[in-house]
Design a protein around this motif. Structure first.
Motif, PDB file in Angstrom:
ATOM      1  N   GLY A   1       0.817  -1.210   0.000  1.00 11.97           N
ATOM      2  CA  GLY A   1       0.000   0.000   0.000  1.00 11.97           C
ATOM      3  C   GLY A   1       0.846   1.252   0.000  1.00 11.97           C
ATOM      4  N   SER A   2       0.311   2.326  -0.508  1.00  8.99           N
ATOM      5  CA  SER A   2       0.935   3.658  -0.539  1.00  8.99           C
ATOM      6  C   SER A   2       2.446   3.593  -0.775  1.00  8.99           C
ATOM      7  CB  SER A   2       0.623   4.447   0.740  1.00  8.99           C
ATOM      8  OG  SER A   2       1.088   3.795   1.898  1.00  8.99           O
TER       9      SER A   2
ATOM     10  N   ASP B   1       6.102   4.122  -1.689  1.00  9.13           N
ATOM     11  CA  ASP B   1       6.917   5.345  -1.669  1.00  9.13           C
ATOM     12  C   ASP B   1       8.327   5.061  -2.166  1.00  9.13           C
ATOM     13  OD1 ASP B   1       5.909   7.925  -0.607  1.00  9.13           O
ATOM     14  OD2 ASP B   1       5.158   6.636   1.009  1.00  9.13           O
TER      15      ASP B   1
ATOM     16  N   ASN C   1      10.652   3.412   0.319  1.00 12.42           N
ATOM     17  CA  ASN C   1      10.458   2.008   0.695  1.00 12.42           C
ATOM     18  C   ASN C   1      11.442   1.182  -0.121  1.00 12.42           C
ATOM     19  OD1 ASN C   1       6.863   2.491   0.427  1.00 12.42           O
ATOM     20  ND2 ASN C   1       8.183   2.892   2.178  1.00 12.42           N
TER      21      ASN C   1
ATOM     22  N   SER D   1       5.663   5.351   5.930  1.00 11.03           N
ATOM     23  CA  SER D   1       5.976   3.984   6.355  1.00 11.03           C
ATOM     24  C   SER D   1       5.961   3.081   5.130  1.00 11.03           C
ATOM     25  CB  SER D   1       4.915   3.467   7.352  1.00 11.03           C
ATOM     26  OG  SER D   1       5.134   4.064   8.616  1.00 11.03           O
TER      27      SER D   1
ATOM     28  N   GLU E   1       3.976  -0.142   4.109  1.00 10.65           N
ATOM     29  CA  GLU E   1       2.861  -0.982   4.541  1.00 10.65           C
ATOM     30  C   GLU E   1       2.571  -2.071   3.521  1.00 10.65           C
ATOM     31  OE1 GLU E   1       2.766   2.327   4.001  1.00 10.65           O
ATOM     32  OE2 GLU E   1       1.871   3.377   5.697  1.00 10.65           O
TER      33      GLU E   1
END
Ligand SMILES: [Ca+2]
Ligand SMILES: [Ca+2]
Length: 211
Positions: free
Chosen positions: A109-110, A112, A115, A166, A168
């Motif tokens: 998810g989300s 970035d 990450n 974060s 996730e």
């Protein structure tokens, strides 16, 4: 980038972005879809508490979260518990002795740019490598994606890191090589049975012929 991307447009977008990515010949992005495409029962759903163990190995690190909190955003459409790697930390999956993982499916998810995924012994894989643009969007299909990644050589350890809040993800499914599917076992057993019957009848025929 040397990923065999399902959608060549993504490869083109990467080239246009002029990203100086290190060649990654260790992994192949087999498939990816917008939002969760998990089928069956993944190895880790993160729906129970710690320790995060399975028959294939275990996870250490990371924070279990449900919903969108002050430090984590639930992967789009995911109302269950998921694993969140907070800024400056990491979570590592380590395979049990003798277990060799050849493929990983994961819902992230989300996504970035900060990450990253590091398979032990492999080139690092950043959020941008997975799917540009990785801008952390919490509801877009572009940044909430299910990935199917093949490891060109079996891996035994993978670390998920994030420089900021974060990283996730949920529904991580690890696939191993060399374990035949139940259907294959059935066919093999049937094959051995037929072979045995053939051997027995040929012995009988030989015995009768020698009478
Ligand atoms: Ca879950
Ligand atoms: Ca995120």
């Amino acid at each position: 980038m040397n990923w065999k991307l399902g959608a060549s447009a993504i490869a083109v977008a990467t080239l246009l972005a002029g990203a100086a990515q290190a060649a990654n010949t260790d992994m192949t992005l087999v498939n990816h879809t917008a939002f969760d495409n998990t089928s069956g029962t993944p190895t880790f759903t993160f729906d129970t508490g710690t320790p995060l163990v399975s028959a294939l190995g275990s996870f250490t690190g990371g924070a279990l979260r449900t919903g969108t909190t002050g430090d984590s955003a639930a992967p789009a459409g995911d109302s269950t518990q998921y694993l969140s790697v907070l800024g400056g930390s990491s979570a590592t999956f380590t395979a049990n002795p003798g277990v060799e993982i050849t493929e990983m499916q994961i819902y992230i998810g989300s996504l970035d740019t900060y990450n990253s995924i590091q398979v032990s012994g492999f080139d690092a894989l950043g959020g941008f490598d997975l799917l540009p643009p990785a801008n952390g969007g919490q509801s877009s299909g572009a940044t909430n994606q299910w990935f199917d990644i093949k490891f060109n050589t079996p891996m035994t350890s993978i670390t998920f890191s994030s420089n900021q809040n974060s990283f996730e993800f949920d529904n991580v499914n690890f696939i191993t090589a060399g374990v035949p599917e139940p259907g294959v076992w059935t066919m093999m057993i049937a094959g051995f049975g037929l072979l045995g019957m053939a051997l027995r009848s040929s012995k009988l025929a030989t015995r009768f012929a020698s009478l």
